[in-house]
Design a protein around this motif. Structure first.
Motif, short mmCIF file in Angstrom:
data_model
loop_
_atom_site.label_atom_id
_atom_site.label_comp_id
_atom_site.label_asym_id
_atom_site.label_seq_id
_atom_site.Cartn_x
_atom_site.Cartn_y
_atom_site.Cartn_z
N MET A 191 36.58 41.10 39.24
CA MET A 191 36.68 42.12 38.23
C MET A 191 36.47 41.49 36.86
O MET A 191 37.09 40.48 36.54
N ILE A 192 35.61 42.06 36.09
CA ILE A 192 35.37 41.59 34.73
C ILE A 192 35.90 42.64 33.76
O ILE A 192 35.49 43.80 33.80
N VAL A 222 49.64 41.40 35.86
CA VAL A 222 50.46 41.07 37.01
C VAL A 222 49.86 39.91 37.79
O VAL A 222 50.56 38.97 38.19
N ASN A 223 48.57 39.94 37.99
CA ASN A 223 47.89 38.85 38.70
C ASN A 223 48.06 37.52 37.98
O ASN A 223 48.31 36.49 38.61
N ILE A 276 42.80 43.36 43.60
CA ILE A 276 42.79 42.05 42.95
C ILE A 276 43.61 41.02 43.73
O ILE A 276 43.16 39.90 43.96
N VAL A 277 44.83 41.39 44.15
CA VAL A 277 45.72 40.40 44.75
C VAL A 277 45.87 40.56 46.27
O VAL A 277 46.45 39.69 46.91
N LYS A 288 56.48 40.85 45.99
CA LYS A 288 56.33 40.11 44.73
C LYS A 288 55.96 41.06 43.58
O LYS A 288 56.50 40.96 42.49
N PHE A 289 55.06 41.97 43.85
CA PHE A 289 54.65 42.97 42.86
C PHE A 289 55.05 44.33 43.43
O PHE A 289 54.45 44.78 44.41
#
Length: 147
Positions: A1-2, A42-43, A69-70, A89-90
């Motif tokens: 992701m940009i 978060v990441n 993402i994660v 974790k998240f």
């Protein structure tokens, strides 16, 4: 992701704000990609985070961005409207589902509150204020499109 340049600048400033005392508030216009900003923050934190959402719909949207993402293994949901009590974790949560269970979240030192304009921090009896005090007054970052 940009990320777009303004999203990256926002992420960098949020991460920088964790080194400061107190809490922070981020205001980004509707449609500017707050869910992407939340996911990237978060990441990059790589520490346990509770991400509070005001509605099931917004929770699902932001959770999908973070999972992309994660990965699914790090993302939990603690929300009656989602019929889930899964702490990871998240953890995405709704305040009504967690405020009476602070002992389950005592290890979380970072909180993101989406749609923070809905929170009345001055109301000392609010669910948020009670919950945050009970878990040790963690660092909070609020996000809103409403200045």
């Amino acid at each position: 992701m940009i990320l777009r340049s303004y999203q990256q600048e926002c992420v960098d400033k949020i991460l920088w704000s964790f080194s400061l005392d107190g809490n922070s508030l981020v205001s980004l216009p509707t449609g500017s990609g707050k869910s992407l900003v939340i996911a990237e923050v978060v990441n990059r934190l790589q520490a346990p985070v509770i991400i509070f959402q005001p509605t099931k719909e917004i929770l699902e949207q932001n959770m999908a961005k973070l999972i992309s993402i994660v990965g699914k293994d790090l993302v939990g949901v603690y929300s009656a409207s989602m019929k889930s009590r899964n702490i990871k974790k998240f953890t995405f949560a709704t305040i009504g589902s967690v405020y009476r269970k602070p002992e389950e979240f005592s290890g979380f030192k970072m909180i993101i509150i989406d749609e923070a304009h809905l929170l009345n921090q001055k109301k000392q009896g609010s669910m948020y204020v009670k919950f945050l005090k009970e878990i040790g007054s963690p660092k909070c970052i609020g996000l809103t499109a409403t200045p």
